[in-house]
Design an enzyme around this catalytic site. Sequence first.
Site, short mmCIF file in Angstrom:
data_model
loop_
_atom_site.label_atom_id
_atom_site.label_comp_id
_atom_site.label_asym_id
_atom_site.label_seq_id
_atom_site.Cartn_x
_atom_site.Cartn_y
_atom_site.Cartn_z
N LYS A 61 0.83 -1.23 -0.06
CA LYS A 61 -0.02 0.20 0.16
C LYS A 61 0.88 1.23 0.00
O LYS A 61 0.68 2.15 -0.88
CB LYS A 61 -0.95 -0.02 1.11
CG LYS A 61 -1.97 1.16 1.28
CD LYS A 61 -2.89 1.28 2.58
CE LYS A 61 -3.88 0.10 2.65
NZ LYS A 61 -4.59 -0.14 3.67
N GLU A 105 10.62 -5.71 3.59
CA GLU A 105 10.72 -6.95 2.82
C GLU A 105 10.15 -7.23 1.46
O GLU A 105 11.07 -7.41 0.61
CB GLU A 105 9.87 -8.03 3.51
CG GLU A 105 10.06 -8.08 5.18
CD GLU A 105 9.47 -7.41 5.92
OE1 GLU A 105 9.35 -7.71 7.29
OE2 GLU A 105 8.74 -6.63 5.55
N GLY A 124 -4.86 -4.73 5.39
CA GLY A 124 -4.16 -5.80 4.97
C GLY A 124 -4.76 -7.15 4.80
O GLY A 124 -4.52 -7.80 3.73
N ARG A 125 -5.11 -7.75 6.17
CA ARG A 125 -5.66 -9.11 6.23
C ARG A 125 -6.85 -9.33 5.72
O ARG A 125 -7.43 -10.28 5.69
CB ARG A 125 -5.46 -9.28 7.66
CG ARG A 125 -5.98 -8.82 8.51
CD ARG A 125 -5.44 -8.99 9.98
NE ARG A 125 -5.96 -8.22 11.06
CZ ARG A 125 -5.47 -7.02 11.37
NH1 ARG A 125 -4.31 -6.82 10.65
NH2 ARG A 125 -5.80 -6.48 12.40
N GLU A 153 -3.90 -11.60 14.48
CA GLU A 153 -3.14 -10.33 14.24
C GLU A 153 -4.50 -9.24 14.59
O GLU A 153 -4.37 -8.12 15.06
CB GLU A 153 -2.93 -9.92 12.95
CG GLU A 153 -1.93 -8.58 12.63
CD GLU A 153 -1.24 -8.58 11.16
OE1 GLU A 153 -0.26 -8.97 11.27
OE2 GLU A 153 -1.78 -7.99 10.25
N HIS A 195 -1.37 -37.88 11.47
CA HIS A 195 0.02 -38.67 11.75
C HIS A 195 1.06 -37.69 12.34
O HIS A 195 2.14 -38.09 12.25
CB HIS A 195 0.36 -39.33 10.42
CG HIS A 195 -0.37 -40.45 9.69
ND1 HIS A 195 -0.52 -41.42 9.96
CD2 HIS A 195 -1.49 -40.12 8.95
CE1 HIS A 195 -1.32 -42.16 9.44
NE2 HIS A 195 -2.04 -41.26 8.76
N LYS A 201 8.95 -3.83 13.27
CA LYS A 201 9.54 -3.03 12.16
C LYS A 201 10.49 -2.02 12.71
O LYS A 201 11.53 -1.71 11.94
CB LYS A 201 8.47 -2.35 11.47
CG LYS A 201 7.65 -3.32 10.34
CD LYS A 201 6.57 -2.76 9.55
CE LYS A 201 5.63 -3.82 8.77
NZ LYS A 201 4.65 -3.18 8.24
#
Length: 530
Positions: free
Chosen positions: A195, A201, A257-258, A343, A374, A494
């Site tokens: 954005k 990153e 964002g999410r 979050e 398993h 950050k």
Amino acid sequence: MLRTLPAWQALAEHAQSLRPTHLRELFAGNPARFDHFSLRHGKLLLDFSKQRVTEETLARLRQLAQELRLDAWTARLRAGEAINHTEGRAVRHMDLRAGDSAPPEVKAVLSRMAAFCDAIHSGTWRGYSGDCITDVVNLGIGGSDLGPRMVVQALSAQHQLDIKVHFVSNLDGADLASTLAHLNPRTTLFIVASKTFSTLETLTNARTARDWLLAAAGQTAEAVAKHFVAASTNLKATREFGIADENVFEFWDWVGGRFSLWSAIGLPIALAVGYRNFTELLAGAHNLDRHFLEAPAEANLPLTLALLSLWNTDFLNAASHGIFPYSQSLSLFPRYLQQLEMESNGKLYDRAGDPVDVPTCPIIWGEAGTNGQHSFFQLLHQGGQPIPSDFIALGKSDYPLHGHHTALLANCLAQSAALAFGQTAEEASASGIPEHLLPYRTFPGNQPSTTLVLGELTPYTLGQLIALYEHKVFCLSVLWGLNAFDQWGVELGKVLASRLTPVVRGEADDHTLDSSTAGLITHLRQFRMS
């Protein structure tokens, strides 16, 4: 404070009286329990009969939701009010999938996305060498990666044959390098999803990808505009990077964002499965939006999921929650929900800035069935701690191979039943288990679970599934008094990382560091780092 509310205190007393009751007893006392504790919306089935609840439990939970004014908060969400109060932002992700009722600015971006997808799939858009695009790499992190990545994998049966979509999120060079190693710069397109166009990153990976492209293109800067597009709001920064303005797809500060895969962040989805399928994803989510906003409390699927989660977390003392999709295509869904739920609601302070006096978001984790059986299912069966679960099953397989899906569904149903009812020593002995092995072959059961059945996995039903959990998260945030739409814990990390980067490189010193961090940096400096 929540614990002082009359509805909360009534629930606490009710939980104390119900705690000794086993799921075996609840089913024995009500042979039609499935009919009374399951909900349907279209072809979606929500079976919560294996939850440790009664009709009284549900009535008291709904009374709590009423006392906490969930209806009023839902109305504020629907009206587009700035309910993200710490950032002063509205929360309007439902507008992104509202179809004909969507705002004009949303329709405009969707129209541009449709035209772009057509240009890529038709071969009209070509790279610097004149070759068609065959591979798309999405560069993003968090909500700009997890949602689109999960959807693209989930809808693999609908993938377009002419395009392969890849995802790179990690700052670790191994993520980008291993992806680029198999790609041709002449036929690769990059989507930079950020954005602000400043995410560390994402921008680090984008600059390295640009260098990779320019090394092949002979340092021709014009090549960047043919191989890079962006989902961003920062036109100045995208322009400086070399991306043409017409190739920047906008979204807005009211898109968290999410909750953003429905926006321009969903461009890799549209490229992977085709724009028509992307609109079906939006339509499925819109359908669930209408259900959430209009269905009464006793028939409301997202609210029911939220109330059950609160009951298990705050009254049955469950600290974690397992998500088990019996679909390999949905194997990334637990990881997606980790961000969506933790979050959003992994927070200590309520909207008034006061500490929340009850546990909030449980730890979300999970794995696709049957793989989980398993590994960690042993702990669920005999670990001695309450761990609620969501089982997700498909009526029809998206990859029908003879004999596979029936066996998969049998395992799903068997595990939820075994967790609920267990096996007593008497039952084990009756089945021929030797007496000295009875302690090891006895299973307490009484582990609560919900089973959600989708008729089949399509863009539409996947949209419904994702929106179902989005609204569950919102309901829980209201019940706990939280702002589900900020993430200041992420921001703290950050800030600290930006402060430490030059110190780790040896370009600066920081004498205020704790001894552990300082010692680790001293040790790491012996290795050559860039």
